[in-house]
Design an enzyme around this catalytic site. Structure first.
Site, PDB file in Angstrom:
ATOM      1  N   THR A  77       0.874  -1.171   0.000  1.00 40.30           N
ATOM      2  CA  THR A  77       0.000   0.000   0.000  1.00 40.30           C
ATOM      3  C   THR A  77       0.912   1.221   0.000  1.00 40.30           C
ATOM      4  O   THR A  77       1.620   1.485   0.974  1.00 40.30           O
ATOM      5  CB  THR A  77      -0.911   0.026   1.241  1.00 40.30           C
TER       6      THR A  77
ATOM      7  N   LYS B 256      -7.333   1.607  -3.147  1.00 43.81           N
ATOM      8  CA  LYS B 256      -6.945   1.115  -1.814  1.00 43.81           C
ATOM      9  C   LYS B 256      -7.157   2.215  -0.758  1.00 43.81           C
ATOM     10  O   LYS B 256      -7.597   1.936   0.361  1.00 43.81           O
ATOM     11  CB  LYS B 256      -5.487   0.653  -1.863  1.00 43.81           C
TER      12      LYS B 256
ATOM     13  N   LYS C 227       0.133   5.226   8.133  1.00 45.14           N
ATOM     14  CA  LYS C 227       0.746   5.569   6.829  1.00 45.14           C
ATOM     15  C   LYS C 227      -0.344   5.746   5.758  1.00 45.14           C
ATOM     16  O   LYS C 227      -0.358   6.723   5.009  1.00 45.14           O
ATOM     17  CB  LYS C 227       1.714   4.452   6.422  1.00 45.14           C
TER      18      LYS C 227
HETATM   19  P1  NAP Z   1       5.414  -6.412   7.318  1.00 46.22           P
HETATM   20  O1  NAP Z   1       5.086  -7.638   8.064  1.00 46.22           O
HETATM   21  O2  NAP Z   1       6.213  -5.339   7.966  1.00 46.22           O
HETATM   22  O3  NAP Z   1       6.140  -6.873   5.961  1.00 46.22           O
HETATM   23  C1  NAP Z   1       6.905  -6.034   5.145  1.00 46.22           C
HETATM   24  C2  NAP Z   1       8.164  -6.803   4.788  1.00 46.22           C
HETATM   25  O4  NAP Z   1       8.900  -6.037   3.826  1.00 46.22           O
HETATM   26  C3  NAP Z   1       9.088  -7.013   6.003  1.00 46.22           C
HETATM   27  O5  NAP Z   1       9.445  -8.377   6.096  1.00 46.22           O
HETATM   28  C4  NAP Z   1      10.257  -6.117   5.696  1.00 46.22           C
HETATM   29  O6  NAP Z   1      11.525  -6.585   6.118  1.00 46.22           O
HETATM   30  C5  NAP Z   1      10.265  -6.068   4.184  1.00 46.22           C
HETATM   31  N1  NAP Z   1      10.935  -4.841   3.742  1.00 46.22           N
HETATM   32  C6  NAP Z   1      10.617  -3.570   4.080  1.00 46.22           C
HETATM   33  N2  NAP Z   1      11.471  -2.718   3.490  1.00 46.22           N
HETATM   34  C7  NAP Z   1      12.341  -3.478   2.788  1.00 46.22           C
HETATM   35  C8  NAP Z   1      13.450  -3.180   1.996  1.00 46.22           C
HETATM   36  N3  NAP Z   1      13.842  -1.901   1.809  1.00 46.22           N
HETATM   37  N4  NAP Z   1      14.125  -4.201   1.432  1.00 46.22           N
HETATM   38  C9  NAP Z   1      13.720  -5.476   1.624  1.00 46.22           C
HETATM   39  N5  NAP Z   1      12.672  -5.832   2.374  1.00 46.22           N
HETATM   40  C10 NAP Z   1      11.994  -4.835   2.947  1.00 46.22           C
HETATM   41  O7  NAP Z   1       4.087  -5.716   6.794  1.00 46.22           O
HETATM   42  P2  NAP Z   1       2.764  -6.406   6.169  1.00 46.22           P
HETATM   43  O8  NAP Z   1       1.697  -6.448   7.194  1.00 46.22           O
HETATM   44  O9  NAP Z   1       3.129  -7.612   5.414  1.00 46.22           O
HETATM   45  O10 NAP Z   1       2.318  -5.261   5.150  1.00 46.22           O
HETATM   46  C11 NAP Z   1       2.995  -5.066   3.924  1.00 46.22           C
HETATM   47  C12 NAP Z   1       2.252  -3.983   3.125  1.00 46.22           C
HETATM   48  O11 NAP Z   1       0.925  -4.419   2.883  1.00 46.22           O
HETATM   49  C13 NAP Z   1       2.131  -2.639   3.845  1.00 46.22           C
HETATM   50  O12 NAP Z   1       2.245  -1.596   2.919  1.00 46.22           O
HETATM   51  C14 NAP Z   1       0.738  -2.682   4.438  1.00 46.22           C
HETATM   52  O13 NAP Z   1       0.203  -1.394   4.626  1.00 46.22           O
HETATM   53  C15 NAP Z   1       0.001  -3.460   3.358  1.00 46.22           C
HETATM   54  N6  NAP Z   1      -1.188  -4.207   3.805  1.00 46.22           N
HETATM   55  C16 NAP Z   1      -1.193  -4.886   4.973  1.00 46.22           C
HETATM   56  C17 NAP Z   1      -2.339  -5.586   5.349  1.00 46.22           C
HETATM   57  C18 NAP Z   1      -2.390  -6.360   6.648  1.00 46.22           C
HETATM   58  O14 NAP Z   1      -3.502  -6.629   7.125  1.00 46.22           O
HETATM   59  N7  NAP Z   1      -1.258  -6.746   7.216  1.00 46.22           N
HETATM   60  C19 NAP Z   1      -3.449  -5.617   4.521  1.00 46.22           C
HETATM   61  C20 NAP Z   1      -3.397  -4.958   3.302  1.00 46.22           C
HETATM   62  C21 NAP Z   1      -2.263  -4.249   2.954  1.00 46.22           C
HETATM   63  P3  NAP Z   1      11.964  -6.639   7.650  1.00 46.22           P
HETATM   64  O15 NAP Z   1      11.532  -8.018   8.069  1.00 46.22           O
HETATM   65  O16 NAP Z   1      13.429  -6.439   7.630  1.00 46.22           O
HETATM   66  O17 NAP Z   1      11.219  -5.538   8.360  1.00 46.22           O
END
Ligand code: NAP
Length: 288
Positions: free
Chosen positions: A95, A170, A238
């Site tokens: 997102t 979104k 965010k």
């Molecule tokens: P998350 O668990 O923090 O996953 C993001 C992953 O991306 C982490 O493992 C992180 O690595 C990795 N990452 C971040 N920056 C990076 C970089 N520069 N290089 C390589 N890897 C990197 O978050 P999430 O819940 O999966 O959400 C991911 C996205 O989906 C977000 O934008 C969120 O707003 C969106 N979203 C989430 C949901 C939900 O319910 N969770 C639903 C819809 C949309 P590290 O392990 O090192 O931190």
């Protein structure tokens, strides 16, 4: 199909597991390598950089945290653009901002790639169960080419317009998510103060006119005292900021969303790494 996936967090892990189940070969990269252990145990293959992922894939997906993370993994020296072969399809599922999606589509086209923005809704549960809603911006023929892959991870897959429109869709969705999560909190706070049984209240709401996905999925977590992140509070903050910036550019006023941003900003000072349901902790009755 040979797929690449960057970002093995909460959402990426569930999605990759479903891609593997569907029979795809998936190469993965994540900033913290240990967070890829689960998908590697299911058959994904590790690569040391986003460029290496892109070299080996026909379609590359990214699902990282913030817009600056997207920029990083796409444009750095060992990033996606640096490794992809001409004609590769690149899909950002994070997102992120509509502007960045438009910019990546333009840069991608200049370099000979096809780019989609494809943010999702459905939370950690939807990612695990392969029932996500996927909102896709970009060219229709590129959407059609990726659709069979989207079908292995989602249920409602919608092409909503040109580059950036997936992110706009979104935002329009998460304006509603924020409102319903806050509504859940206020309903719980009121019911508790009035001495109502909270399990009964939950069942009344969900089967009546106050029902919503957030009531259904987040209320049970609050009642169990489970504040772990399915959807990080800091990520919803965010999203609200992206939505408000876009609203300002479109010259529209979103007072409810502005209030939601204030509440999630306050929550995120101490509870940003918890799930959005932790919003109830802003009220004394649920703060301990
Ligand atoms: P998350 O668990 O923090 O996953 C993001 C992953 O991306 C982490 O493992 C992180 O690595 C990795 N990452 C971040 N920056 C990076 C970089 N520069 N290089 C390589 N890897 C990197 O978050 P999430 O819940 O999966 O959400 C991911 C996205 O989906 C977000 O934008 C969120 O707003 C969106 N979203 C989430 C949901 C939900 O319910 N969770 C639903 C819809 C949309 P590290 O392990 O090192 O931190």
């Amino acid at each position: 199909m040979a797929l690449g996936f960057i970002g093995t967090g909460v959402m990426g892990t569930g999605i990759i597991n479903n891609l593997l189940k569907a029979g795809h070969h998936v190469t993965v990269y994540n900033r913290t390598q240990s967070k890829a252990d689960e998908v590697i145990s299911h058959g994904a293959v590790w690569a040391d950089t986003p460029a290496e992922v892109a070299q080996q894939a026909d379609i590359v997906f990214s699902m990282v945290g913030y817009p600056q993370d997207v920029e990083d993994v796409w444009t750095r020296d060992d990033g996606i653009f640096a490794g992809a072969k001409p004609g590769t399809i690149l899909v950002d599922m994070t997102t992120s901002t509509p502007h960045l999606a438009e910019q990546l589509a333009q840069t991608g086209a200049d370099l000979g790639f096809k780019v989609l923005d494809a943010p999702v809704s459905g939370g950690d549960i939807g990612a695990k169960s392969g029932t996500l809603t996927i909102m896709v911006g970009g060219e229709a023929d590129v959407f059609e080419a990726v659709k069979p892959v989207f079908e292995s991870i989602g249920q409602q897959i919608v092409h909503v317009g040109a580059a950036g429109k997936g992110q706009h869709m979104k935002m329009s969705n998460n304006i509603g998510v924020a409102a319903t999560v806050i509504t859940m909190a206020e309903s719980l706070v009121y019911a508790k103060a009035a001495g109502l049984d909270l399990e009964t209240a939950y069942n009344v709401w969900r089967q009546g006119a106050a029902g919503s996905w957030s009531i259904d999925n987040y209320t049970p977590r609050v009642l169990k005292g489970d504040f772990a992140a399915g959807f990080y509070a800091k990520h919803l903050l965010k999203d609200l900021r992206i939505a408000l910036d876009a609203a300002k550019e479109m010259d529209i006023d979103l007072p409810n969303t502005a209030l939601a941003e204030k509440l999630f900003a306050k929550l995120s000072v101490d509870h940003g790494d918890e799930g959005v349901q932790a919003i109830v902790k802003l009220w004394a009755a649920f703060s301990s």
